[in-house]
Design a protein around this motif. Structure first.
Motif, PDB file in Angstrom:
ATOM      1  N   SER A 109     -15.509 -10.480  -1.940  1.00 17.86           N
ATOM      2  CA  SER A 109     -15.022  -9.200  -2.445  1.00 17.86           C
ATOM      3  C   SER A 109     -14.716  -8.231  -1.308  1.00 17.86           C
ATOM      4  O   SER A 109     -13.704  -7.533  -1.326  1.00 17.86           O
ATOM      5  CB  SER A 109     -16.059  -8.605  -3.402  1.00 17.86           C
ATOM      6  OG  SER A 109     -15.669  -7.317  -3.824  1.00 17.86           O
ATOM      7  N   CYS A 110     -15.598  -8.196  -0.302  1.00 16.18           N
ATOM      8  CA  CYS A 110     -15.385  -7.290   0.836  1.00 16.18           C
ATOM      9  C   CYS A 110     -14.145  -7.657   1.642  1.00 16.18           C
ATOM     10  O   CYS A 110     -13.517  -6.784   2.252  1.00 16.18           O
ATOM     11  CB  CYS A 110     -16.611  -7.292   1.742  1.00 16.18           C
ATOM     12  SG  CYS A 110     -18.067  -6.500   1.026  1.00 16.18           S
ATOM     13  N   LEU A 111     -13.792  -8.937   1.672  1.00 14.03           N
ATOM     14  CA  LEU A 111     -12.611  -9.360   2.423  1.00 14.03           C
ATOM     15  C   LEU A 111     -11.315  -8.800   1.833  1.00 14.03           C
ATOM     16  O   LEU A 111     -10.290  -8.764   2.518  1.00 14.03           O
ATOM     17  CB  LEU A 111     -12.537 -10.889   2.471  1.00 14.03           C
ATOM     18  CG  LEU A 111     -13.596 -11.578   3.334  1.00 14.03           C
ATOM     19  CD1 LEU A 111     -13.567 -13.080   3.111  1.00 14.03           C
ATOM     20  CD2 LEU A 111     -13.380 -11.259   4.805  1.00 14.03           C
ATOM     21  N   LEU A 112     -11.359  -8.362   0.589  1.00 14.47           N
ATOM     22  CA  LEU A 112     -10.155  -7.803  -0.042  1.00 14.47           C
ATOM     23  C   LEU A 112      -9.820  -6.414   0.483  1.00 14.47           C
ATOM     24  O   LEU A 112      -8.729  -5.908   0.216  1.00 14.47           O
ATOM     25  CB  LEU A 112     -10.342  -7.733  -1.560  1.00 14.47           C
ATOM     26  CG  LEU A 112     -10.446  -9.065  -2.305  1.00 14.47           C
ATOM     27  CD1 LEU A 112     -10.655  -8.814  -3.793  1.00 14.47           C
ATOM     28  CD2 LEU A 112      -9.197  -9.915  -2.084  1.00 14.47           C
ATOM     29  N   ALA A 113     -10.733  -5.780   1.196  1.00 11.80           N
ATOM     30  CA  ALA A 113     -10.502  -4.420   1.702  1.00 11.80           C
ATOM     31  C   ALA A 113     -10.702  -4.403   3.212  1.00 11.80           C
ATOM     32  O   ALA A 113     -11.719  -3.900   3.707  1.00 11.80           O
ATOM     33  CB  ALA A 113     -11.437  -3.428   1.021  1.00 11.80           C
ATOM     34  N   PRO A 114      -9.756  -4.958   3.979  1.00  6.74           N
ATOM     35  CA  PRO A 114      -9.955  -5.042   5.429  1.00  6.74           C
ATOM     36  C   PRO A 114      -9.730  -3.726   6.160  1.00  6.74           C
ATOM     37  O   PRO A 114     -10.173  -3.567   7.294  1.00  6.74           O
ATOM     38  CB  PRO A 114      -8.909  -6.075   5.853  1.00  6.74           C
ATOM     39  CG  PRO A 114      -7.820  -5.939   4.845  1.00  6.74           C
ATOM     40  CD  PRO A 114      -8.501  -5.590   3.551  1.00  6.74           C
ATOM     41  N   GLY A 115      -9.052  -2.781   5.535  1.00  4.77           N
ATOM     42  CA  GLY A 115      -8.716  -1.532   6.213  1.00  4.77           C
ATOM     43  C   GLY A 115      -9.369  -0.327   5.583  1.00  4.77           C
ATOM     44  O   GLY A 115     -10.186  -0.429   4.662  1.00  4.77           O
ATOM     45  N   PRO A 116      -9.021   0.858   6.055  1.00  2.77           N
ATOM     46  CA  PRO A 116      -9.628   2.086   5.536  1.00  2.77           C
ATOM     47  C   PRO A 116      -9.106   2.509   4.168  1.00  2.77           C
ATOM     48  O   PRO A 116      -9.610   3.457   3.582  1.00  2.77           O
ATOM     49  CB  PRO A 116      -9.251   3.116   6.603  1.00  2.77           C
ATOM     50  CG  PRO A 116      -7.977   2.590   7.209  1.00  2.77           C
ATOM     51  CD  PRO A 116      -8.090   1.107   7.183  1.00  2.77           C
ATOM     52  N   GLY A 117      -8.093   1.861   3.653  1.00  2.48           N
ATOM     53  CA  GLY A 117      -7.511   2.245   2.376  1.00  2.48           C
ATOM     54  C   GLY A 117      -8.421   1.956   1.205  1.00  2.48           C
ATOM     55  O   GLY A 117      -9.521   1.405   1.353  1.00  2.48           O
ATOM     56  N   PRO A 118      -7.985   2.296  -0.009  1.00  2.00           N
ATOM     57  CA  PRO A 118      -8.811   2.083  -1.204  1.00  2.00           C
ATOM     58  C   PRO A 118      -8.944   0.605  -1.546  1.00  2.00           C
ATOM     59  O   PRO A 118      -8.120  -0.219  -1.144  1.00  2.00           O
ATOM     60  CB  PRO A 118      -8.050   2.840  -2.300  1.00  2.00           C
ATOM     61  CG  PRO A 118      -6.619   2.831  -1.825  1.00  2.00           C
ATOM     62  CD  PRO A 118      -6.690   2.935  -0.323  1.00  2.00           C
ATOM     63  N   TYR A 119      -9.983   0.293  -2.294  1.00  2.00           N
ATOM     64  CA  TYR A 119     -10.209  -1.066  -2.763  1.00  2.00           C
ATOM     65  C   TYR A 119      -9.133  -1.412  -3.790  1.00  2.00           C
ATOM     66  O   TYR A 119      -8.690  -0.552  -4.545  1.00  2.00           O
ATOM     67  CB  TYR A 119     -11.595  -1.169  -3.387  1.00  2.00           C
ATOM     68  CG  TYR A 119     -12.049  -2.583  -3.666  1.00  2.00           C
ATOM     69  CD1 TYR A 119     -12.709  -3.313  -2.699  1.00  2.00           C
ATOM     70  CD2 TYR A 119     -11.812  -3.183  -4.901  1.00  2.00           C
ATOM     71  CE1 TYR A 119     -13.139  -4.603  -2.940  1.00  2.00           C
ATOM     72  CE2 TYR A 119     -12.225  -4.477  -5.158  1.00  2.00           C
ATOM     73  CZ  TYR A 119     -12.889  -5.182  -4.171  1.00  2.00           C
ATOM     74  OH  TYR A 119     -13.299  -6.478  -4.424  1.00  2.00           O
ATOM     75  N   PRO A 120      -8.681  -2.676  -3.822  1.00  2.00           N
ATOM     76  CA  PRO A 120      -7.676  -3.056  -4.818  1.00  2.00           C
ATOM     77  C   PRO A 120      -8.094  -2.678  -6.232  1.00  2.00           C
ATOM     78  O   PRO A 120      -9.226  -2.949  -6.645  1.00  2.00           O
ATOM     79  CB  PRO A 120      -7.571  -4.576  -4.646  1.00  2.00           C
ATOM     80  CG  PRO A 120      -8.006  -4.831  -3.241  1.00  2.00           C
ATOM     81  CD  PRO A 120      -9.057  -3.801  -2.952  1.00  2.00           C
ATOM     82  N   ALA A 121      -7.179  -2.057  -6.952  1.00  2.00           N
ATOM     83  CA  ALA A 121      -7.515  -1.548  -8.284  1.00  2.00           C
ATOM     84  C   ALA A 121      -7.505  -2.642  -9.341  1.00  2.00           C
ATOM     85  O   ALA A 121      -8.308  -2.625 -10.273  1.00  2.00           O
ATOM     86  CB  ALA A 121      -6.543  -0.430  -8.674  1.00  2.00           C
ATOM     87  N   ARG A 122      -6.603  -3.606  -9.229  1.00  2.00           N
ATOM     88  CA  ARG A 122      -6.437  -4.639 -10.246  1.00  2.00           C
ATOM     89  C   ARG A 122      -6.763  -5.990  -9.619  1.00  2.00           C
ATOM     90  O   ARG A 122      -6.098  -6.425  -8.672  1.00  2.00           O
ATOM     91  CB  ARG A 122      -5.005  -4.627 -10.784  1.00  2.00           C
ATOM     92  CG  ARG A 122      -4.651  -3.315 -11.495  1.00  2.00           C
ATOM     93  CD  ARG A 122      -3.129  -3.104 -11.569  1.00  2.00           C
ATOM     94  NE  ARG A 122      -2.448  -4.153 -12.316  1.00  2.00           N
ATOM     95  CZ  ARG A 122      -2.321  -4.158 -13.639  1.00  2.00           C
ATOM     96  NH1 ARG A 122      -2.840  -3.164 -14.356  1.00  2.00           N
ATOM     97  NH2 ARG A 122      -1.676  -5.118 -14.244  1.00  2.00           N
ATOM     98  N   VAL A 123      -7.797  -6.653 -10.146  1.00  2.00           N
ATOM     99  CA  VAL A 123      -8.276  -7.910  -9.569  1.00  2.00           C
ATOM    100  C   VAL A 123      -8.269  -8.990 -10.648  1.00  2.00           C
ATOM    101  O   VAL A 123      -8.709  -8.761 -11.779  1.00  2.00           O
ATOM    102  CB  VAL A 123      -9.695  -7.752  -8.980  1.00  2.00           C
ATOM    103  CG1 VAL A 123     -10.178  -9.072  -8.379  1.00  2.00           C
ATOM    104  CG2 VAL A 123      -9.722  -6.651  -7.931  1.00  2.00           C
TER     105      VAL A 123
END
Length: 728
Positions: A189-203
């Protein structure tokens, strides 16, 4: 004809009444009106459940067992064969939406009314839980319904769901399904957010199973979509996600995602998936012209590459997918064309090698693939990140204590329990985030992470196995550091050999005479009844359970290390998962206890040990029997030595394919305490000899491995060679 009552064991009576097993035994002896056994054997009698309940009620014994334990017992006693746990899954969600007063009133209804009201409530969940409208309840289910409502009312909906999941996976065709371990799910799950942006909304998880991956994404995602080919798994996932992510939009469907996609046209920001492996019947012929195969038709034996392209087809441009795949997917010749197209299109961003035991199947190291749907306006990616975590997480014999065997990782339902998940996750996330931020400027870490140009990967094999590309070149190795480490290992090996020689000395082993000694013996069951020792156990793979007492429940047990049968069988330290023990009736190991592993995977002499200060305070875990002797009557080492005797173990074992040890059938000589201590001292010397031999063997292996690597890698020279004479 009246429906036959269920039958219960003495242990189940103790749980129903909330008393110890010893109390039930006392009731049987002291009360003439205690229900007589109706089946079973003298050693394991069975009692009529309704007769027992009537006897307990007449004496005012109200159960003090937890609601979850009561639900577990009622499920076990249910005489139907219609998958009761599966039918109850949607009712957990329906009950969670009601307040406690409503649940109490519902439980008080007559059987027929209760069944009708519960069926009506579940029928309203058709859009939420797959196939909920097909579920029916009858008055015969009243005890199950009340137990579940009581569990939700008195404990929690999640506790009820956990109990049903245990039973449902045993009873249904889903018994071959395995959930992704929680710590691995969190990493993915953490790998989906590699940068400072928001976490993916639709998974999306197109093979969601029990919903563990989507549950890991619930804190950041606002929309969770799942599908699974096993209906009961889809139901379980839907209920779990609605309970754990009440504010998120949840949509879970039953069906085969490859053959019958339940979300056609859906685009999401991210995909998490642990798909089925090695499925040759995934629909190769029927789906030959499917538009999802943008990178080539997956070969019949490459169902994993079909799942990869299915995930990419559902991603919005720039969206990420993290998939758990078998290592063969990275190297099989049949899939090289699809892998090549994934590389050319810049759809494959990273491949991460996990150590063996991180997830099922435990004997191989699985891979994480990070994929990205290419954006139309971006140029091709020039490098792919490879991370190899397997080497850092391999059990190290060189740093093993004498009592811990190396080379074989301990495992549980959550994977290898000796893995340092914090260090592993930190390593993977740190490298992935640095690479995602600046692929061109990524600095390789020899032996761990390397960014490889795509052009180097497009050879005849297109092998994207991380260990093939993440290597420590001879120039990157530090010869001085390797030489220093080799000398340290050689020093420790010499010390180990010295200890082994000392342990093997000390004569005094005299013949017993013309014939072997003989003595009167007693079984452990006899000694237990006489009070010379107490016997405890923990059920395999589940929460701890004490055979002769329940010391209580509470936070005092949370977070303690758990000693398992595998630890004793391999000489290891406590490696069990404490999360599976917290809050359960537990047994704390004390110094001097004798621990017997029921796992006969090694020599019989290695399945028994005496608990020392390191083991003291640990929780008794699965596949273990614990003997606690009265020190005024039994010597611990004497007891351990005779319990581990091969003929004793064989006489107390049953089964052929799966061998079970009945500890009550083990026998012990009846000797005075002074003579026991003489035998105990001898058995302790033998234990120390085995430990010293194991340590010396482990150090010898580690030393030879390091010296060989140093020689072949160019970091070390053969003895007698001067560095100046090396012309290479």
């Amino acid at each position: 004809m009246p429906k036959p009552s269920a039958q219960v064991t003495a242990a189940e009576i103790s749980r129903l009444a909330g008393v110890t097993r010893a109390t039930v035994s006392n009731w049987r002896r002291r009360h003439a009106d205690f229900p007589a056994p109706v089946a079973g054997t003298d050693a394991s009698p069975l009692y009529d459940l309704e007769a027992v309940r009537a006897w307990l009620a007449a004496r005012g014994h109200v159960s003090s067992a937890s609601p979850a334990e009561e639900l577990r017992t009622v499920l076990r006693l249910h005489t139907g064969t219609d998958g009761a746990a599966t039918r109850l899954l949607p009712l957990v969600l329906a009950a969670a939406e009601r307040d406690k007063d409503d649940l109490a009133a519902l439980s008080g209804l007559p059987d027929a009314d209760l069944a009708a009201r519960c069926q009506e409530a579940v029928g309203k969940l058709t859009d939420v839980v797959p196939d909920a409208d097909a579920i029916t309840y009858t008055p015969d289910d009243a005890s199950l319904l009340r137990a579940l409502l009581h569990c939700v009312h008195g404990q929690s909906a999640q506790a009820a769901l956990d109990v049903l999941a245990e039973r449902e996976l045993e009873d249904s065709a889903a018994s071959g399904a395995y959930q992704t371990p929680q710590r691995l799910a969190d990493l993915m799950s953490c790998l989906l957010a590699p940068g400072p942006g928001p976490y993916p909304a639709r998974v999306l998880d197109p093979a969601c199973g029990s919903g563990s991956l989507l549950a890991a994404a619930r804190s950041g995602a606002t929309c969770l979509f799942g599908q699974d080919s096993i209906p009961v798994q889809a139901q379980r996932s839907a209920v779990r996600l609605h309970l754990s992510a009440p504010r998120a939009e949840v949509a879970v469907r039953a069906g085969d995602s490859l053959r019958a996609d339940a979300f056609p046209g859906l685009t999401v920001d991210a995909v998490l998936c642990n798909p089925p492996y090695g499925d040759r019947d995934w629909g190769h012929d029927d789906l030959a012209y499917d538009p999802r195969w943008a990178y080539g038709l997956p070969p019949r034996a490459e169902s994993e590459l079909a799942w990869v392209q299915h995930a990419l087809a559902h991603l919005a441009p720039g969206g990420l997918a993290v998939m758990l795949l078998p290592p063969a997917t990275a190297s099989r010749a049949s899939g090289r064309r699809v892998r090549a197209e994934l590389l050319r299109a810049s759809a494959l961003r990273a491949v991460i090698a996990l150590p063996p035991g991180a997830a099922t199947p435990f004997h191989i190291g699985l891979h994480l693939w990070i994929l990205q749907r290419p954006r139309p306006d971006e140029t091709g990616q020039h490098t792919v990140l490879f991370i190899d975590t397997a080497a850092d997480q391999r059990p190290s014999p060189a740093h093993t204590l004498p009592t811990q065997a190396a080379g074989t990782p301990a495992r549980s339902r959550e994977g290898r329990t000796d893995l340092d998940w914090t260090a592993l996750s930190d390593t993977v996330l740190a490298h992935w985030r640095l690479f995602a931020a600046d692929p061109a400027g990524f600095a390789d870490e020899p032996g761990v992470a390397r960014a490889v140009p795509v052009i180097e990967l497009l050879d005849d094999l297109v092998d994207i196995t991380p260990t093939r590309h993440v290597r420590t070149s001879p120039s990157a190795a530090d010869p001085a550091a390797i030489a220093k480490r080799a000398e340290e290992l050689r020093r420790r090996l010499k010390e180990g050999v010295t200890i082994l020689a000392a342990s093997s000395g000390g004569g005094g082993w005299q013949p017993a005479g013309e014939g072997a000694r003989s003595w009167r013996t007693a079984t452990i069951a006899d000694l237990t009844r006489g009070g010379a020792l107490t016997l405890h156990r923990a059920a395999p793979g589940t929460r701890g359970a004490q055979e002769s007492e329940r010391p209580g429940e509470g936070e005092e047990y949370a977070g303690r290390a758990v000693l398992t049968g595998y630890d004793v069988a391999t000489g290891g330290c406590a490696s069990g998962d404490p999360d599976g023990q917290a809050g359960a009736a537990s047994v704390l190991v004390e110094e001097g206890d004798i621990l017997l592993s029921s796992l006969r995977t090694v020599a019989p002499g290695a399945i028994v040990r005496v608990a020392d200060a390191t083991d003291a305070g640990c929780l008794l875990g699965p596949n273990l029997h614990l003997f606690r002797p009265d020190p005024e009557r039994l010597d611990s080492w004497f007891l351990a030595g005779f319990l581990s005797a091969e003929d004793n173990i064989n006489a107390a074992s049953t089964g052929t394919t799966t061998i079970q040890i009945d500890p009550r059938r083990l026998r012990l000589p009846l000797l005075p305490l002074a003579e026991q201590r003489r035998y105990g001292k001898a058995f302790r010397r033998l234990y120390e000899l085995r430990a010293a031999a194991r340590q010396a063997a482990d150090l010898a292996t580690a030393t030879a491995d390091l010296l060989g690597t140093g020689l072949t890698g160019g970091a070390l020279l053969p003895p007698g060679t001067q560095p100046e004479s090396d012309s290479a």
